[in-house]
Design a protein around this motif. Structure first.
Motif, PDB file in Angstrom:
ATOM      1  N   ILE A  49       0.828  -1.216   0.000  1.00 22.73           N
ATOM      2  CA  ILE A  49       0.000   0.000   0.000  1.00 22.73           C
ATOM      3  C   ILE A  49       0.862   1.265   0.000  1.00 22.73           C
ATOM      4  CG2 ILE A  49      -1.979  -1.094   1.174  1.00 22.73           C
ATOM      5  CD1 ILE A  49      -1.125   0.801   3.609  1.00 22.73           C
ATOM      6  N   PRO A  50       0.381   2.284  -0.728  1.00 16.25           N
ATOM      7  CA  PRO A  50       1.122   3.546  -0.787  1.00 16.25           C
ATOM      8  C   PRO A  50       0.813   4.443   0.408  1.00 16.25           C
ATOM      9  CG  PRO A  50      -0.715   3.585  -2.350  1.00 16.25           C
ATOM     10  CD  PRO A  50      -0.777   2.269  -1.635  1.00 16.25           C
ATOM     11  N   LEU A  51       1.830   5.090   0.946  1.00 15.91           N
ATOM     12  CA  LEU A  51       1.654   6.107   1.994  1.00 15.91           C
ATOM     13  C   LEU A  51       2.615   7.255   1.676  1.00 15.91           C
ATOM     14  CD1 LEU A  51       1.639   3.881   5.226  1.00 15.91           C
ATOM     15  CD2 LEU A  51      -0.348   4.995   4.200  1.00 15.91           C
ATOM     16  N   THR A  73      -4.792  -3.621   5.921  1.00 19.87           N
ATOM     17  CA  THR A  73      -3.365  -3.303   5.968  1.00 19.87           C
ATOM     18  C   THR A  73      -3.073  -2.133   6.894  1.00 19.87           C
ATOM     19  OG1 THR A  73      -3.256  -4.074   3.700  1.00 19.87           O
ATOM     20  CG2 THR A  73      -1.352  -2.863   4.522  1.00 19.87           C
ATOM     21  N   THR A  74      -3.878  -1.092   6.779  1.00 18.92           N
ATOM     22  CA  THR A  74      -3.645   0.054   7.652  1.00 18.92           C
ATOM     23  C   THR A  74      -3.944  -0.305   9.113  1.00 18.92           C
ATOM     24  OG1 THR A  74      -5.808   0.834   6.880  1.00 18.92           O
ATOM     25  CG2 THR A  74      -3.867   1.894   5.953  1.00 18.92           C
ATOM     26  N   ARG A  75      -4.849  -1.245   9.338  1.00 22.41           N
ATOM     27  CA  ARG A  75      -5.133  -1.677  10.705  1.00 22.41           C
ATOM     28  C   ARG A  75      -3.953  -2.481  11.266  1.00 22.41           C
ATOM     29  NH1 ARG A  75      -7.121  -6.186  12.069  1.00 22.41           N
ATOM     30  NH2 ARG A  75      -7.972  -6.686  10.033  1.00 22.41           N
ATOM     31  N   LEU A 215      -3.563  12.458  -6.324  1.00 19.14           N
ATOM     32  CA  LEU A 215      -4.519  11.355  -6.447  1.00 19.14           C
ATOM     33  C   LEU A 215      -4.102  10.131  -5.634  1.00 19.14           C
ATOM     34  CD1 LEU A 215      -5.418  11.580 -10.241  1.00 19.14           C
ATOM     35  CD2 LEU A 215      -6.285  12.876  -8.294  1.00 19.14           C
ATOM     36  N   ASN A 216      -5.100   9.420  -5.155  1.00 16.58           N
ATOM     37  CA  ASN A 216      -4.821   8.255  -4.301  1.00 16.58           C
ATOM     38  C   ASN A 216      -5.358   6.971  -4.899  1.00 16.58           C
ATOM     39  OD1 ASN A 216      -7.447   8.982  -4.057  1.00 16.58           O
ATOM     40  ND2 ASN A 216      -7.541   8.786  -1.837  1.00 16.58           N
ATOM     41  N   SER A 217      -5.036   6.692  -6.159  1.00 20.26           N
ATOM     42  CA  SER A 217      -5.553   5.484  -6.802  1.00 20.26           C
ATOM     43  C   SER A 217      -4.953   4.218  -6.171  1.00 20.26           C
ATOM     44  CB  SER A 217      -5.266   5.525  -8.295  1.00 20.26           C
ATOM     45  OG  SER A 217      -3.929   5.868  -8.495  1.00 20.26           O
TER      46      SER A 217
HETATM   47  C1  LIG Z   1       0.091   8.200  -3.503  1.00 25.73           C
HETATM   48  C2  LIG Z   1      -0.768   7.829  -2.314  1.00 25.73           C
HETATM   49  C3  LIG Z   1      -0.464   8.340  -1.077  1.00 25.73           C
HETATM   50  C4  LIG Z   1      -1.226   7.979   0.041  1.00 25.73           C
HETATM   51  N1  LIG Z   1      -0.877   8.495   1.245  1.00 25.73           N
HETATM   52  C5  LIG Z   1      -1.579   8.141   2.356  1.00 25.73           C
HETATM   53  C6  LIG Z   1      -1.199   8.622   3.647  1.00 25.73           C
HETATM   54  O1  LIG Z   1      -0.211   9.358   3.794  1.00 25.73           O
HETATM   55  N2  LIG Z   1      -1.925   8.230   4.712  1.00 25.73           N
HETATM   56  C7  LIG Z   1      -2.992   7.385   4.585  1.00 25.73           C
HETATM   57  O2  LIG Z   1      -3.612   7.063   5.591  1.00 25.73           O
HETATM   58  N3  LIG Z   1      -3.387   6.917   3.377  1.00 25.73           N
HETATM   59  C8  LIG Z   1      -2.690   7.267   2.263  1.00 25.73           C
HETATM   60  N4  LIG Z   1      -3.068   6.752   1.041  1.00 25.73           N
HETATM   61  C9  LIG Z   1      -4.195   5.813   0.983  1.00 25.73           C
HETATM   62  C10 LIG Z   1      -3.773   4.423   1.469  1.00 25.73           C
HETATM   63  O3  LIG Z   1      -2.876   3.863   0.546  1.00 25.73           O
HETATM   64  C11 LIG Z   1      -5.003   3.507   1.624  1.00 25.73           C
HETATM   65  O4  LIG Z   1      -5.750   3.965   2.690  1.00 25.73           O
HETATM   66  C12 LIG Z   1      -4.619   2.071   1.892  1.00 25.73           C
HETATM   67  O5  LIG Z   1      -4.136   1.480   0.702  1.00 25.73           O
HETATM   68  C13 LIG Z   1      -5.787   1.264   2.356  1.00 25.73           C
HETATM   69  O6  LIG Z   1      -5.376  -0.083   2.573  1.00 25.73           O
HETATM   70  P1  LIG Z   1      -6.141  -1.031   3.576  1.00 25.73           P
HETATM   71  O7  LIG Z   1      -5.742  -2.433   3.306  1.00 25.73           O
HETATM   72  O8  LIG Z   1      -5.966  -0.574   4.955  1.00 25.73           O
HETATM   73  O9  LIG Z   1      -7.631  -0.811   3.181  1.00 25.73           O
HETATM   74  P2  LIG Z   1      -8.457  -1.574   2.088  1.00 25.73           P
HETATM   75  O10 LIG Z   1      -9.215  -2.631   2.788  1.00 25.73           O
HETATM   76  O11 LIG Z   1      -7.579  -1.945   0.975  1.00 25.73           O
HETATM   77  O12 LIG Z   1      -9.411  -0.421   1.612  1.00 25.73           O
HETATM   78  C14 LIG Z   1     -10.286   0.250   2.487  1.00 25.73           C
HETATM   79  C15 LIG Z   1     -10.898   1.397   1.753  1.00 25.73           C
HETATM   80  O13 LIG Z   1      -9.882   2.252   1.280  1.00 25.73           O
HETATM   81  C16 LIG Z   1      -9.996   2.425  -0.120  1.00 25.73           C
HETATM   82  N5  LIG Z   1      -8.668   2.298  -0.701  1.00 25.73           N
HETATM   83  C17 LIG Z   1      -7.983   1.173  -1.020  1.00 25.73           C
HETATM   84  N6  LIG Z   1      -6.795   1.454  -1.539  1.00 25.73           N
HETATM   85  C18 LIG Z   1      -6.734   2.784  -1.557  1.00 25.73           C
HETATM   86  C19 LIG Z   1      -5.780   3.693  -1.973  1.00 25.73           C
HETATM   87  N7  LIG Z   1      -4.611   3.327  -2.536  1.00 25.73           N
HETATM   88  N8  LIG Z   1      -6.040   5.001  -1.808  1.00 25.73           N
HETATM   89  C20 LIG Z   1      -7.198   5.394  -1.277  1.00 25.73           C
HETATM   90  N9  LIG Z   1      -8.130   4.598  -0.871  1.00 25.73           N
HETATM   91  C21 LIG Z   1      -7.916   3.318  -1.006  1.00 25.73           C
HETATM   92  C22 LIG Z   1     -10.859   1.336  -0.631  1.00 25.73           C
HETATM   93  O14 LIG Z   1     -11.641   1.788  -1.696  1.00 25.73           O
HETATM   94  C23 LIG Z   1     -11.690   0.980   0.547  1.00 25.73           C
HETATM   95  O15 LIG Z   1     -12.867   1.742   0.539  1.00 25.73           O
HETATM   96  C24 LIG Z   1      -2.333   7.115  -0.088  1.00 25.73           C
HETATM   97  C25 LIG Z   1      -2.649   6.598  -1.344  1.00 25.73           C
HETATM   98  C26 LIG Z   1      -1.874   6.939  -2.454  1.00 25.73           C
HETATM   99  C27 LIG Z   1      -2.188   6.382  -3.799  1.00 25.73           C
END
Ligand SMILES: Cc1cc2nc3c(=O)[nH]c(=O)nc-3n(C[C@H](O)[C@H](O)[C@H](O)COP(=O)(O)OP(=O)(O)OC[C@H]3O[C@@H](n4cnc5c(N)ncnc54)[C@H](O)[C@@H]3O)c2cc1C
Ligand SMILES: Cc1cc2nc3c(=O)[nH]c(=O)nc-3n(C[C@H](O)[C@H](O)[C@H](O)COP(=O)(O)OP(=O)(O)OC[C@H]3O[C@@H](n4cnc5c(N)ncnc54)[C@H](O)[C@@H]3O)c2cc1C
Ligand code: SF4
Ligand code: SF4
Ligand code: FES
Lengths: 280, 472
Positions: A49-51, A73-75, A215-217
């Motif tokens: 995952i991106p942060l 993942t974030t959890r 963007l946060n794809s």
């Molecule tokens: C370039 C970039 C920078 C980012 N920086 C941060 C940051 O600094 N801090 C932070 O908390 N988060 C950031 N994000 C978002 C972060 O990557 C997602 O919250 C994370 O991937 C979710 O993973 P998960 O397994 O916890 O949740 P999942 O179970 O995978 O997803 C939970 C929810 O989050 C949404 N989601 C899934 N992947 C992403 C994603 N890549 N971006 C946004 N929403 C998503 C899904 O649609 C779903 O609704 C960033 C994303 C990008 C692309």
């Protein structure tokens, strides 16, 4: 003795479900620039995952990550303790923000978006711009990094949906007021939920104020290899991980970008279902 | 044994997993020769004086010599013979397009007038490599004294692994930088487990580690370190970053939910092991009906992976006819046995969705074949008014990959061609930047494992000359 690569050296919960980590990756700490991000894995079977790199300390060799727990993942990341290691950290990825002296710049961060906004706002200020920041969240306790951002801003506006802190309402309402006041705004930079960034774009479009959105794809590799992060910008397909993450907000096809974030929704729910906290 | 007796030995068949069973697992499809079978098969070789097989192997393995050793049952010696030319026999034995290379002009096939009758060189190569792994003893070569020179290798695909192996055996220090969290390049993220078990790639990497090669993962050159910075720390740099840029068709609907590049689909499945979801965290859409666009190995791998993820129908749509398909014959046969359907002479026009943006179908137009084009294959021409809709839930785009632009973009003084590939001299992979060599798919465009290795081999030699004598 130096810590091992990817060791968590400090950890603070800064808001409900929002955790800040300092992670030891000295080369990234030295190299990163505002607007860049890392991709992490938390365990061997974990997702990539991106942060955003919210800050870095080249002397200590650490980068700061601020993560909001939204899914598995974030959890899992939030459960990691000081002294433990992440599985992988790769970066700095993405193109650094192009910063110049524009004049008056409004930086708008929604919720967790304040974290990636912080280094950019710092750089904007550093380039000699007049910096106005707008931080918005659902409620008071979800406003993060206020102290740090206040310290670098010439003006700061706080908004909450429920009015528990600052102005009651959305960031776009405060932005509209700024525009209506007749002040010259030279550049808008916005980071937050896609829907918020889209609304910011719609607010500034009639006034043709140059607006950048980060963007946060959904990503996998982060090197331009899979195309999973693709978005349409000005009618052309772009890869957020290498061409972005920042794009001209007026040219982004927001509806497509927002739909694509739902790609794996039903699967993510399954993962979260056996976790402690579900998805928001 | 005389030639007549050799020709009378029936070609040996490798047992394969039953298609009905294998579409429910990730295990390898062909199960390998038994030792006595391998000896029999090797005995079919006529030991030609002017052996076409050697000429047609891109790395020139002394095939008759290694086959003679297999026939004697000396598998260890056979393996050393192969390894003189090819460091990754377990891999090439599985994925080389042998029927178009070493086996193409095999004398046995010619005499018996049957392509299938060629000596199974690839399968025997695989056999001896597998035999070594099964003994659990890794034969390590003796290394020469250290030269004190250091080389950086960017990318751990077959090209990079070959360079690393060759340079470490010449006494240099070698560090491999890999962007992903695992080594192997396409061998790991692209080619599926059921065709190339990842345990084999791991084994080859462990071998290189034992020889002293250092691997650094999560290391994107061009981002964390520039090529110029590498040149300050290392005496020579090899770029083997592959052809990882997925091509799209630029048709409406290509960004809908459920449209994947083959790279994304396969990376999720292989590198991230999403076939084990939710035991691992990376999701993949498990759709009932999947269409894969393309006709190469990548398309076959995608379509077969979709089946293993539970698709009821997995359909390959290809714009030319069966004869023009670039995929290996064996892969097409395996796909057919498993129930993959083929729609030939059709091309996608657009992808359709429901209100939530999820794929519901793909509109195809029928094609006919016209005059041959630059590639020598007959060019497909659309038949107006022949459009029809195929109802599917997932579309995988497997129409090819282009050279990875990351390093060229960050290193403007490395010259590229109009397809984005790095320009390097064929003899030794020298680029326009002194001290920097390149090879494999980043130079050739999407090619093959053995060609990438061949390039790596030549580059390693040129790097050795450069590091020891300053020859550029
Ligand atoms: C370039 C970039 C920078 C980012 N920086 C941060 C940051 O600094 N801090 C932070 O908390 N988060 C950031 N994000 C978002 C972060 O990557 C997602 O919250 C994370 O991937 C979710 O993973 P998960 O397994 O916890 O949740 P999942 O179970 O995978 O997803 C939970 C929810 O989050 C949404 N989601 C899934 N992947 C992403 C994603 N890549 N971006 C946004 N929403 C998503 C899904 O649609 C779903 O609704 C960033 C994303 C990008 C692309
Ligand atoms: C699905 C699929 C199936 C295939 N099937 C066959 C087959 O059956 N037979 C066959 O012969 N060939 C096949 N091929 C082609 C073959 O795999 C490739 O030709 C071969 O892998 C090319 O090797 P390479 O070393 O040049 O690059 P790659 O294998 O692409 O490896 C490049 C590596 O470099 C890394 N990298 C990229 N950029 C950077 C950077 N900036 N910094 C650090 N690391 C970086 C990448 O992560 C990757 O690991 C197939 C290809 C695919 C995609
Ligand atoms: S490396 Fe490939 S072409 Fe050469 S002998 Fe082995 S299988 Fe045949
Ligand atoms: S061409 Fe065929 S028969 Fe002749 S040496 Fe090669 S493998 Fe043996
Ligand atoms: S994340 Fe794979 S191309 Fe951007």
């Amino acid at each position: 003795m130096l810590p091992e690569l990817y060791t968590i050296l400090s950890k603070t919960v800064i808001a409900p479900r929002v955790t800040r980590f300092d992670v030891y990756v000295p080369e990234i700490a030295r190299k990163r620039r505002a607007g860049q991000f890392v991709i992490i894995r938390v365990w061997e079977g974990g997702e990539r995952i991106p942060l955003t790199i919210a800050d870095a300390d080249p002397q200590a060799g650490t980068i700061t990550l601020i993560s909001q727990s939204v899914g598995k993942t974030t959890r899992l990341l939030a459960e990691k303790q000081i002294g433990e290691k992440l599985q992988d950290v790769v970066g700095p990825l993405g193109t650094a923000t192009h910063i110049e002296k524009w004049g008056t710049v409004v930086c708008i961060g929604g919720g967790i978006g304040a974290a990636p906004l912080h280094p950019i706002a710092q750089a904007v200020k550093g380039a000699g711009n007049y910096l106005i920041t707008i931080l918005g969240a659902r409620t008071r306790e979800l406003i993060i990094l206020e102290k740090e951002i206040r310290a670098i801003s010439d003006e700061i506006i706080i908004t909450t949906d429920d009015g528990s802190y600052g102005d009651k309402g959305l960031v776009t309402e405060s932005l509209q007021k700024l525009i209506d006041s007749g002040r010259t705004l030279d550049k808008i930079i916005t980071i937050g939920p896609a829907i918020m960034m889209k609304m910011v774009a719609e607010t500034t479009r009639p006034f043709q104020i140059p607006t950048l959105a980060s963007l946060n794809s959904i990503m996998v590799d982060g090197t331009g290899m899979c195309g999973g992060c693709r978005v349409t910008v000005a009618g052309q397909v772009k890869f957020v991980c290498v061409d972005g993450p920042e794009f001209d907000a007026h040219q982004v096809e927001w509806s497509e970008m927002m739909l694509r974030l739902n790609t794996f929704k039903e699967y993510e729910c399954r993962l979260s279902a056996n976790g402690k906290e579900g998805r928001e | 044994m005389n030639a007549k007796e050799r020709l009378a030995i029936p070609p040996q068949h490798m047992a394969e997993q039953d298609p009905a069973v294998r579409i429910h697992n990730q295990n390898e499809v062909p199960m390998g020769f038994r030792p006595e079978q391998a000896i029999q098969e090797a005995n079919r070789c006529l030991q030609c004086k002017k052996a076409a097989c050697v000429v047609n192997c891109p790395v020139g393995i002394d095939i008759p010599a290694f086959l003679a050793l297999v026939a004697q049952g000396d598998f260890r010696a056979a393996l050393s013979k192969i390894k003189e030319k090819n460091m990754l026999p377990a891999i090439c034995g599985r994925v080389c397009p042998q029927e178009e290379q070493c086996q193409l002009q095999c004398s046995v096939a010619k005499i018996l007038k049957s392509r299938e009758a060629a000596v199974s060189v690839g399968k025997l190569e695989r056999f001896v490599a597998d035999w070594e792994r099964s003994t659990g003893v890794m034969d390590l070569p003796k290394l020469p004294p250290k030269t004190g020179k250091r080389a950086a290798v960017v990318g751990s695909g077959p090209a990079g692994l070959t360079v690393a192996g060759d340079l470490i055996r010449l006494g240099h220090e070698v560090t491999v930088f890999e962007a992903l969290h695992k080594p192997g390049g396409v061998l790991t993220y692209g080619i599926p487990e059921f065709r190339l078990p990842k345990e084999i790639v791991d084994y080859e990497v462990r071998y290189l580690e034992k020889l002293g090669v250092e691997f650094k993962y999560n290391y994107v050159i061009g981002k964390i370190k520039s090529v110029d910075e590498l040149l300050q720390e290392y005496d020579a740099v090899f770029i083997g970053t592959g052809a990882g840029l997925p091509n799209f068709m630029n048709i409406p609907g290509e960004n809908l939910i459920g449209v994947f590049s083959a790279n994304e689909f396969l990376t999720r499945a292989n590198l991230m092991r999403s076939y084990d979801f939710p035991a691992v965290d990376t999701p993949i859409i498990r759709a009932d009906r999947v269409a894969t666009v393309g006709g190469g190995n990548v398309a076959m791998d995608s379509a077969r992976t979709a089946l293993r993820l539970g698709a009821g129908r997995s359909i390959v749509v290809y714009r030319r006819s069966r004869q023009e398909m670039p995929a290996r014959v064996e892969e097409v046969e395996h796909a057919e046995q498993e129930g993959v359907e083929f729609h030939f002479l059709v091309n996608p026009k657009r992808i359709l969705s429901d209100a939530d943006g999820r794929v519901t179908g793909i509109e195809l137009i029928r094609m006919e074949l016209g005059e041959p084009d630059a590639s020598g294959r007959r060019r497909p021409i659309p038949l107006p008014g022949s459009e029809f809709i195929l109802e599917v839930d997932v579309v995988i785009i497997a129409i090819g990959n282009s050279p990875n632009p990351l390093i060229p973009r960050e290193t403007p003084d490395i010259q590229t061609n109009k397809w984005g590939g790095i320009i390097a001299d064929a003899a030794g992979g020298r680029t326009s930047k002194k001290g920097v060599f390149a090879g494999g798919d980043i130079v050739l465009g999407a090619a093959t494992v053995i060609l990438a290795m061949g390039e790596g081999r030549r580059a390693a030699k040129a790097m050795h000359d450069y590091m020891t004598n300053g020859v550029w």
